[in-house]
Design an enzyme around this catalytic site. Sequence first.
Site, PDB file in Angstrom:
ATOM      1  N   LYS A 125       0.876  -1.156   0.000  1.00  0.00           N
ATOM      2  CA  LYS A 125       0.000   0.000   0.000  1.00  0.00           C
ATOM      3  C   LYS A 125       0.918   1.211   0.000  1.00  0.00           C
ATOM      4  O   LYS A 125       1.566   1.518   1.005  1.00  0.00           O
ATOM      5  CB  LYS A 125      -0.916   0.024   1.222  1.00  0.00           C
ATOM      6  CG  LYS A 125      -1.808   1.274   1.232  1.00  0.00           C
ATOM      7  CD  LYS A 125      -2.329   1.607   2.609  1.00  0.00           C
ATOM      8  CE  LYS A 125      -2.838   3.044   2.619  1.00  0.00           C
ATOM      9  NZ  LYS A 125      -3.285   3.480   3.944  1.00  0.00           N
ATOM     10  N   GLY A 186      -7.490   9.457   9.774  1.00  0.00           N
ATOM     11  CA  GLY A 186      -7.816   9.569  11.185  1.00  0.00           C
ATOM     12  C   GLY A 186      -8.843  10.618  11.542  1.00  0.00           C
ATOM     13  O   GLY A 186      -9.144  10.816  12.716  1.00  0.00           O
ATOM     14  N   ALA A 215      -9.174   5.756   4.148  1.00  0.00           N
ATOM     15  CA  ALA A 215      -8.947   6.853   5.106  1.00  0.00           C
ATOM     16  C   ALA A 215     -10.180   7.719   5.339  1.00  0.00           C
ATOM     17  O   ALA A 215     -10.976   7.968   4.441  1.00  0.00           O
ATOM     18  CB  ALA A 215      -7.789   7.754   4.673  1.00  0.00           C
ATOM     19  N   THR A 238      -8.378   3.783  12.087  1.00  0.00           N
ATOM     20  CA  THR A 238      -8.710   4.533  13.294  1.00  0.00           C
ATOM     21  C   THR A 238     -10.153   4.323  13.744  1.00  0.00           C
ATOM     22  O   THR A 238     -10.422   4.237  14.945  1.00  0.00           O
ATOM     23  CB  THR A 238      -8.455   6.038  13.061  1.00  0.00           C
ATOM     24  OG1 THR A 238      -7.129   6.219  12.564  1.00  0.00           O
ATOM     25  CG2 THR A 238      -8.626   6.828  14.342  1.00  0.00           C
TER      26      THR A 238
END
Length: 295
Positions: A125, A186, A215, A238
């Site tokens: 990644k 996050g 994300a 997260t």
Amino acid sequence: MSRPAATREPAEPPATPPRADSPSAEDRLTVRGKTYRSRLILGTGKYATFELMAAALEASGCDLVTVAVRRVNLSGPSGKEPSLLDFVDRKRHTLLPNTAGCYNAVDAVRAARLGREAGLSDLVKLEVLGDPKSLLPDPLETLEATKVLVKEGFQVWAYTSDDPIMARKLADAGAACVMPLGAPIGSGQGILNPNNILLIRDECSRLGVPMVVDAGVGTASDVAVAMELGADGVLLNTGVALAADPVAMARAMSHAIRAGRLAFCAGRIPKRPTGAPSSPTQGVIAPAGGPSRAT
């Protein structure tokens, strides 16, 4: 005198219909000929303990697990320090090493090579960030690193901005998977720019390259939205790792990715500016005295 109870042949149990949310062989994530049962990809950072991380991975049902090359002990346990890799079942999960923490193409390429030399994977990644505050990707450095790694035989899963033009350039450069952000890493803001995700989906579909939203996912509804937009999968970390109950949230994400995929495949109704009756309008008995009027 009581009669003996009549005996009957035991009835055969009714056939169990297949679960609607079970992934079929025809509807799984496939990248460069490799098929994964789950379209959910989980990260391994930020968990309170490695044991909690392992439990969350199991609850999610994911196959692919990202591991930051620069933040993991690649040499195994050292003294009393356990390695994250000791808590990932390599028979169950496929590692997707990532280049987190890199801010230029040179460092990202070096991290990818290090991960491969350590025996992690030829998959990577690719994550090249623009700055440590926004954590937004640097598309130009990402494109440069993609070109180098593809030539060296890596299967590049390229994390990038939600820019359809850059998505096309990465696919043309040989990226195995294009991974536009939903929101900054996050942040938990969900899908900030659904229109661009739709454009990237169409571009990737035309080029035959999978698109995975990566994300910014904060909760299960964010995952469902990404899948309803046509994403081939969702990568997150997260949203699970820092949830009040990471294991329960991992399970919720698993349900959401299936629900969103089913909704996308089913085809939603078009949005309308006004209401539309859900009951038949043909052959309806008119109310006495004709249609009512507002006074």
